[in-house]
Design a protein around this motif. Structure first.
Motif, mmCIF file in Angstrom:
data_model
loop_
_atom_site.group_PDB
_atom_site.id
_atom_site.type_symbol
_atom_site.label_atom_id
_atom_site.label_comp_id
_atom_site.label_asym_id
_atom_site.label_seq_id
_atom_site.Cartn_x
_atom_site.Cartn_y
_atom_site.Cartn_z
ATOM 1 N N ASP A 1 -6.247 1.052 6.500
ATOM 2 C CA ASP A 1 -6.925 2.229 6.797
ATOM 3 C C ASP A 1 -6.167 3.262 7.168
ATOM 4 O OD1 ASP A 1 -9.365 1.104 5.522
ATOM 5 O OD2 ASP A 1 -10.327 0.870 7.708
ATOM 6 N N ALA B 1 -2.979 3.431 6.852
ATOM 7 C CA ALA B 1 -1.869 4.241 6.238
ATOM 8 C C ALA B 1 -2.385 5.430 5.559
ATOM 9 C CB ALA B 1 -1.768 3.054 5.108
ATOM 10 N N GLY B 2 -3.628 5.572 5.270
ATOM 11 C CA GLY B 2 -3.885 6.989 4.836
ATOM 12 C C GLY B 2 -3.806 8.211 5.600
ATOM 13 N N LEU C 1 0.807 -1.147 0.083
ATOM 14 C CA LEU C 1 -0.161 -0.004 -0.016
ATOM 15 C C LEU C 1 1.007 1.210 0.186
ATOM 16 C CD1 LEU C 1 -2.614 -0.800 2.798
ATOM 17 C CD2 LEU C 1 -3.239 -0.931 0.075
ATOM 18 N N ASN D 1 2.565 4.544 1.157
ATOM 19 C CA ASN D 1 2.959 5.108 2.581
ATOM 20 C C ASN D 1 3.281 3.919 3.354
ATOM 21 O OD1 ASN D 1 2.395 7.698 1.865
ATOM 22 N ND2 ASN D 1 0.182 7.358 2.559
#
Length: 415
Positions: free
Chosen positions: A410, A412-413, A339, A341
């Motif tokens: 989630d 990571a956003g 993913l 980041n």
């Protein structure tokens, strides 16, 4: 929860962050006063192995409470302590013949350091230099802080800390520099080298190879430097084996155990030592005794819990559960490793970790936002700066495990 006079550990109360009130726990879940079910993804600070409220451990504590709650352990003994000592001797390496009880991981380290220095003093050899690994963490008492990384954790207490020799962490491709530095320091006549085997916990879940661990042990033995393995976090299956040291095929001179010793139910620690270390303190001269204790050394209730935990390890397929959890976690980790980041995804036994965004250290501005995100989504995860790690109880089912990693993805956003 507001209005409390409690000063919580590792909590900056000036930020005004909410502190949930937990009223009960079961298996891999915590239940709060406001009706929430919170998944415990870090085993309540790495201690809860089999799950909260394990029936065998709870029953052992209740049974012991009806018979003997507390007794001085200096010159006295009791059956729960004897049972634990016998159980540890049966399951731990043969060379570790002596079992010294204490109260926590930090104190087990303090005991280990005092044993090492007492060993050299009683032998009449002037060795007092202690060697440590960069980025390490061994606890928050003075001796334990002294052998840990000098950082924000202990900057205010610098005047209290004693000097140590620091060996660089063996990052990938840099292990030889670590080994060379250790060789040099050992050659100069160090007393002991203390290390977290295979993975550094609070230092960021940094993993190094079993081959490097084995070579560090060989170097210490070649120079007659005592080798102390701090397995407070790494033992009891966390790295995939009973002890992390097993994966390197080594046995330390001194071994520190706590956390999972009681299955995480109540506080207890032991420091195990080889016979020569005990013999250096055993004398008709009372001045050569080992001067360490606390009021609650080998508390019978805690020992009863530890005895029940040892029985679980003997009689139930704990390592099968560990292997199953580790395999399921690796599958979940693979799904988030690519993913945006997310970087440096890694796993060891039942421990996984990833880093989000740019490195920021323990005081990264990202950490409070991550902590709040997980808290708001009914998940107990406590990031180490921008490092998110997962270390669940071995009883966690597929549904909860999938939800944990979904929330990590989630998060990571936020980076």
């Amino acid at each position: 929860m507001s209005g409390s006079s409690i000063w919580h550990p590792f909590t900056q109360h000036g930020l005004g962050e909410p502190i949930p009130l937990v009223i009960r726990a079961e298996g891999a879940a915590l239940f709060t006063a406001d009706g929430r079910r919170v998944i415990d993804a870090i085993s309540s600070w790495w201690v809860t192995t089999h799950g909260h409220g394990h029936p065998r451990i709870m029953a052992a504590i209740a049974d012991q409470a009806a018979r003997l709650d507390q007794i001085i352990f200096a010159g006295w003994t009791h059956e729960p302590a004897e049972t634990v000592a016998r159980g540890l001797r049966a399951i731990m390496p043969d060379a570790l013949t002596r079992v010294f009880f204490s109260d926590s991981g930090s104190t087990s380290v303090e005991v280990a350091l005092k044993m090492a220095l007492g060993y050299w003093r009683n032998r009449g050899e002037p060795r007092h230099r202690l060697l440590v690994m960069e980025n390490s963490y061994h606890g928050d008492t003075i001796g334990a802080m002294s052998v840990g990384e000098r950082c924000a954790f202990n900057a205010a207490y610098e005047p209290l800390l004693f000097d140590v020799g620091t060996i660089p962490f063996p990052y990938a491709g840099q292990a030889q520099a670590t080994l060379d530095a250790l060789e040099t320091s050992c050659r100069e006549g160090a007393a002991a080298f203390i290390v977290e085997p295979l993975i550094l916990g609070a230092g960021g879940m940094l993993i190094y190879s079993a081959d490097t661990l084995a070579e560090m042990r060989r170097i210490c033995a070649a120079h007659d430097v005592l080798f102390i393995a701090d397995e407070v976090m790494t033992a009891w299956g966390r790295t995939g084996t009973l002890l992390a040291c097993e994966q390197a095929g080594i046995v330390p001179d001194i071994l520190c155990l706590s956390k999972g010793l009681t299955g995480g139910a109540v506080p207890l620690a032991v420091t195990m030592a080889t016979e020569p270390i005990f013999a250096a303190h055993c004398s008709s001269d009372r001045a050569r005794m080992f001067f360490h204790s606390s009021s609650y050394t080998a508390n019978p209730l805690a020992c009863a819990a530890a005895a029940a935990n040892l029985a679980i390890w003997r009689e139930e397929p704990v390592l099968d559960r560990v292997r199953s959890l580790a395999a399921r976690q690796r599958e979940q980790l693979a799904a988030i490793a690519a993913l945006p980041n997310v970087r440096n995804a890694r796993a060891l036994g039942t421990i996984t970790a990833v880093e989000l965004g740019d490195a920021g250290g323990y005081l990264s501005d990202l950490a409070p936002r991550l902590l709040a995100f997980f808290r708001d989504h009914d998940l107990l995860i406590r990031p180490l700066g921008n490092t998110i790690y997962v270390m669940p109880p071995y009883c966690m089912d597929d549904r909860d495990l999938a939800l944990v990693y979904e929330r990590v993805a989630d998060a990571a956003g936020l980076a």
